[in-house]
Scaffold this active site. Structure first.
Site, short mmCIF file in Angstrom:
data_model
loop_
_atom_site.label_atom_id
_atom_site.label_comp_id
_atom_site.label_asym_id
_atom_site.label_seq_id
_atom_site.Cartn_x
_atom_site.Cartn_y
_atom_site.Cartn_z
N THR A 1 44.62 -57.59 41.99
CA THR A 1 45.96 -57.01 42.23
C THR A 1 45.99 -55.51 41.92
OG1 THR A 1 47.17 -59.05 41.87
CG2 THR A 1 48.35 -57.01 41.38
N TYR B 1 47.65 -69.66 21.50
CA TYR B 1 48.14 -69.74 20.12
C TYR B 1 47.26 -70.67 19.30
CZ TYR B 1 52.40 -66.95 20.49
OH TYR B 1 53.28 -65.92 20.61
N TYR C 1 42.41 -54.87 31.63
CA TYR C 1 43.68 -54.36 32.18
C TYR C 1 43.62 -52.84 32.36
CZ TYR C 1 48.38 -52.36 32.02
OH TYR C 1 49.50 -51.58 32.26
N SER C 2 43.31 -52.12 31.27
CA SER C 2 43.36 -50.66 31.38
C SER C 2 42.25 -50.13 32.28
CB SER C 2 43.33 -50.00 30.00
OG SER C 2 42.27 -50.47 29.22
N THR D 1 49.50 -46.06 33.24
CA THR D 1 49.75 -46.32 31.82
C THR D 1 48.95 -45.39 30.92
OG1 THR D 1 49.29 -47.96 30.09
CG2 THR D 1 48.02 -48.17 32.09
N ASP D 2 49.46 -45.18 29.71
CA ASP D 2 48.70 -44.39 28.72
C ASP D 2 47.41 -45.08 28.31
OD1 ASP D 2 49.78 -46.47 27.18
OD2 ASP D 2 50.70 -45.18 25.67
N GLU D 3 47.32 -46.40 28.60
CA GLU D 3 46.15 -47.16 28.15
C GLU D 3 44.87 -46.73 28.85
OE1 GLU D 3 46.76 -51.31 27.36
OE2 GLU D 3 48.91 -51.01 27.17
N LYS E 1 43.56 -50.36 35.73
CA LYS E 1 44.56 -49.31 35.98
C LYS E 1 43.86 -47.95 36.19
CE LYS E 1 48.49 -49.73 35.95
NZ LYS E 1 49.44 -50.13 37.03
P1 NAD Z 1 55.46 -57.02 34.76
O1 NAD Z 1 54.27 -57.88 34.50
O2 NAD Z 1 56.73 -57.29 34.03
O3 NAD Z 1 55.81 -57.05 36.31
C1 NAD Z 1 54.84 -57.01 37.31
C2 NAD Z 1 55.50 -57.46 38.62
O4 NAD Z 1 54.52 -57.36 39.66
C3 NAD Z 1 55.97 -58.91 38.60
O5 NAD Z 1 57.26 -59.00 39.16
C4 NAD Z 1 54.95 -59.65 39.46
O6 NAD Z 1 55.49 -60.77 40.14
C5 NAD Z 1 54.56 -58.55 40.44
N1 NAD Z 1 53.22 -58.76 40.99
C6 NAD Z 1 52.08 -59.09 40.33
N2 NAD Z 1 51.06 -59.21 41.18
C7 NAD Z 1 51.55 -58.94 42.43
C8 NAD Z 1 50.97 -58.89 43.72
N3 NAD Z 1 49.68 -59.16 43.91
N4 NAD Z 1 51.77 -58.57 44.76
C9 NAD Z 1 53.09 -58.30 44.58
N5 NAD Z 1 53.69 -58.36 43.37
C10 NAD Z 1 52.93 -58.66 42.30
O7 NAD Z 1 54.96 -55.54 34.51
P2 NAD Z 1 55.77 -54.27 33.96
O8 NAD Z 1 55.69 -54.26 32.48
O9 NAD Z 1 57.08 -54.20 34.64
O10 NAD Z 1 54.81 -53.11 34.48
C11 NAD Z 1 55.04 -52.52 35.77
C12 NAD Z 1 54.00 -51.44 35.99
O11 NAD Z 1 54.09 -50.48 34.95
C13 NAD Z 1 52.57 -51.97 35.96
O12 NAD Z 1 51.84 -51.28 36.95
C14 NAD Z 1 52.07 -51.59 34.57
O13 NAD Z 1 50.67 -51.37 34.58
C15 NAD Z 1 52.83 -50.30 34.32
N6 NAD Z 1 53.11 -49.99 32.91
C16 NAD Z 1 53.75 -50.88 32.09
C17 NAD Z 1 54.03 -50.53 30.78
C18 NAD Z 1 54.79 -51.46 29.87
O14 NAD Z 1 54.96 -51.13 28.69
N7 NAD Z 1 55.29 -52.60 30.32
C19 NAD Z 1 53.65 -49.29 30.28
C20 NAD Z 1 52.97 -48.40 31.14
C21 NAD Z 1 52.73 -48.76 32.45
P1 TYD Z 2 51.54 -55.42 23.92
O1 TYD Z 2 53.01 -55.60 24.03
O2 TYD Z 2 50.66 -56.52 24.42
O3 TYD Z 2 51.20 -54.03 24.61
P2 TYD Z 2 49.79 -53.23 24.68
O4 TYD Z 2 48.72 -54.02 24.09
O5 TYD Z 2 49.62 -53.10 26.16
O6 TYD Z 2 50.04 -51.95 23.98
O7 TYD Z 2 51.16 -55.16 22.39
C1 TYD Z 2 51.70 -54.08 21.66
C2 TYD Z 2 51.01 -54.06 20.31
O8 TYD Z 2 51.35 -55.24 19.59
C3 TYD Z 2 49.49 -54.06 20.41
O9 TYD Z 2 48.96 -53.27 19.35
C4 TYD Z 2 49.11 -55.51 20.20
C5 TYD Z 2 50.19 -56.01 19.25
N1 TYD Z 2 50.54 -57.43 19.39
C6 TYD Z 2 50.53 -58.27 18.26
O10 TYD Z 2 50.20 -57.84 17.14
N2 TYD Z 2 50.90 -59.57 18.43
C7 TYD Z 2 51.25 -60.08 19.65
O11 TYD Z 2 51.56 -61.30 19.76
C8 TYD Z 2 51.25 -59.21 20.79
C9 TYD Z 2 51.63 -59.72 22.16
C10 TYD Z 2 50.90 -57.89 20.61
#
Ligand code: NAD
Ligand code: TYD
Length: 340
Positions: free
Chosen positions: A100, A332, A149-150, A125-127, A153
Site C-alpha cells: 500500500t 497482548y 512502516y517508516s 511522517t517524521d519517522e 514511508k
Molecule cells: P489510518 O490508519 O487511521 O488511516 C489510513 C486510511 O487509509 C484508512 O482509512 C484505510 O482504510 C485507508 N487505506 C489503507 N490502505 C489503503 C489502500 N490500499 N487503498 C485505499 N485506502 C487505504 O492512518 P492515519 O493515522 O490517518 O495516517 C494517515 C497518513 O498520515 C498516513 O500516510 C500516515 O503514514 C501519515 N502520518 C500519520 C501520523 C499519525 O500520527 N497518525 C503521523 C505522521 C504521518
Molecule cells: P504509536 O502511537 O504506535 O506511534 P509511533 O510508534 O508511530 O510513534 O506509539 C507512540 C509511542 O507510544 C511509541 O513510543 C510507542 C509507545 N507505545 C506504548 O508504549 N504502548 C502501546 O501500547 C503503544 C501502541 C505505543
C-alpha cells in the site's frame, strides 16, 4: 478546486476532509478509501449531505479501478493519506506496508502524471528520519527509518521526489510528528490509553516508558496540510511538528489523572523491536515560508481528545471488530497481558 483525497476514512484523512469542506465550501472532494480495519465511514457522518462530495471504496494499488476514478473525476489535486500506519503491525506483517505505502503511492503518481494533476501532496511522517537524542531534524536531514512502516514511508517519499525530478510532477511532501485527536483508531498510543482506561484494562507501556514523541493536534496538522497545498513550493518537503515533546510515561499519567483512574493500570511490557527513542522536528521552514505554527497546547488538545472519546463510546465500540480483536489477542498475549 477538485481534490482527490485517499485514505479519507482514516484518522487524519477524515479530519482533513471535514476541515477542507468547512474551509473551502465550494471545493469538490473525492474520497478514495479501501476501508481496511482502520477506515470508518462513520468518521464522515454529515458529509453525505454535502453537494460535491463523493466516496468511492477502492484500493489505491488497483490501477484499472483508480484509472477509472481519475478518468471520471479529473482531479486537480491529489492528497495521499492512504497507508498502513501502525508500527507494531508493520513489525508483525511488513508485506502489506510495502504494497500500500509504496506500490499504492506509485500507482497514484503514475496516474497523476497521466491525467495532468496540478498538485500532488504526499502525506509522510517524521519517522522517516529515525530517532534523534538531541537537536531536531530539518527537511535536509538524512533518512534513517527504523521500522518496516517508516522504511515504506521513506521509500514512497523518494518515489514522490523522483517523479517530480524525472517527470516534472508538481509534488509536495509534508512530514508530521505524532498526531492525536478525534477519530484515531485505538491501536495508537493516546486513544489506546483512553480506551483501556475507560474499560479498566491494563495499558501496555513499552520498555522504560521514556521514549519521547512530539504530539500534534490533528486539526493543526489539517491546517498545515491545507496551507502547504495552497502555498507550498512545488518539489519541497515541509516538516510539521507540534512543539509538544513528552515522554510516554508522562502522557499516560496525564490521561489517567484526567480520567481519575489509578496508575496501577500501567503495565510495563517488553520494548518494541527497533523502538525509536525520540522524534523531534525543526519547523523553521514551514513557519518562515508558509506562516504556519501549531496552535494547540498539549493540555488543551488532550482535554478535547479525552472529551471526544468519552462522549463517543459508540464510535469506540465500533472499532472493536474481529480484525482488531484477533490482532490484539495474539499481540497482548505475547506481551504477557490478557485479551484486548
Ligand atoms: P489510518 O490508519 O487511521 O488511516 C489510513 C486510511 O487509509 C484508512 O482509512 C484505510 O482504510 C485507508 N487505506 C489503507 N490502505 C489503503 C489502500 N490500499 N487503498 C485505499 N485506502 C487505504 O492512518 P492515519 O493515522 O490517518 O495516517 C494517515 C497518513 O498520515 C498516513 O500516510 C500516515 O503514514 C501519515 N502520518 C500519520 C501520523 C499519525 O500520527 N497518525 C503521523 C505522521 C504521518
Ligand atoms: P504509536 O502511537 O504506535 O506511534 P509511533 O510508534 O508511530 O510513534 O506509539 C507512540 C509511542 O507510544 C511509541 O513510543 C510507542 C509507545 N507505545 C506504548 O508504549 N504502548 C502501546 O501500547 C503503544 C501502541 C505505543
Amino acid at each position: 478546486m477538485k481534490v482527490l483525497v485517499t485514505g479519507g476514512c482514516g484518522f487524519i484523512g477524515s479530519n482533513f476532509i471535514h476541515y477542507l469542506a468547512r474551509k473551502h465550501p465550494t471545493y469538490k472532494i473525492i474520497n478514495i478509501d479501501k476501508l481496511t480495519y482502520a477506515g470508518n465511514l462513520g468518521n464522515l457522518k454529515g458529509l453525505n449531505k454535502k453537494k460535491d462530495y463523493w466516496f468511492i471504496k477502492a484500493d489505491i494499488c488497483d490501477k484499472p479501478v483508480m484509472k477509472k476514478v481519475f478518468q471520471k473525476y479529473r482531479p486537480e489535486a491529489v492528497v495521499n493519506f492512504a497507508a498502513e500506519s501502525h508500527v507494531d503491525r508493520s513489525i508483525s506483517r511488513p508485506a502489506i506496508f510495502l504494497k500500500t505505502n509504496v506500490l499504492g503511492a506509485a500507482t497514484l503518481l503514475d496516474l497523476s502524471i497521466g491525467f495532468g494533476v496540478e498538485k500532488f501532496l504526499h502525506i509522510s511522517t517524521d519517522e522517516v528520519y529515525g530517532s534523534i537524542l538531541r537537536g531536531k531534524f530539518t527537511e535536509n536531514s538524512m533518512l534513517h527509518p527504523s521500522s518496516p512502516y517508516s522504511a515504506s514511508k521513506a521509500a514512497a517519499d523518494a518515489l514522490v521526489l523522483a517523479y517530480h525530478t524525472t517527470y516534472g510532477l508538481p509534488a509536495l511532501i509534508t512530514r508530521s510528528s505524532n498526531n492525536y485527536g478525534p477519530y484515531q483508531f485505538p491501536e495508537k498510543f493516546i486513544p489506546l490509553i483512553i480506551h483501556n482506561a475507560l474499560h479498566a484494562k491494563k495499558i501496555p507501556l513499552y520498555g522504560d516508558g521514556k521514549n519521547v514523541r512530539d504530539w500534534l493536534y490533528v486539526e493543526d496538522n489539517c491546517e498545515a496540510i491545507d496551507m502547504v497545498l495552497h502555498k507550498g513550493r512545488i518539489g519541497e518537503i515541509y516538516n510539521v511538528g507540534g512543539h509538544n515533546e513528552y515522554q510516554n510515561i508522562a502522557v499516560i499519567r496525564g490521561i489517567l489523572k484526567a480520567l481519575r483512574k489509578p496508575a496501577s493500570l500501567i503495565a510495563f511490557v517488553r520494548d518494541r523491536a527497533g523502538h525509536d527513542r525520540r522524534y523531534a522536528l525543526s519547523i523553521t521552514k514551514i513557519k518562515r515560508d508558509i506562516g504556519w505554527t501549531p496552535r494547540t497546547p498539549f493540555a488543551t488538545g488532550l482535554r478535547k481528545t479525552i472529551q471526544w472519546y468519552t462522549n463517543n463510546p459508540g464510535w469506540l465500540k465500533n472499532t472493536q471488530t474481529g480484525a482488531y480483536r484477533s490482532f490484539y489477542k495474539k499481540y497482548y498475549s505475547k506481551l504477557g497481558l490478557s485479551g484486548s
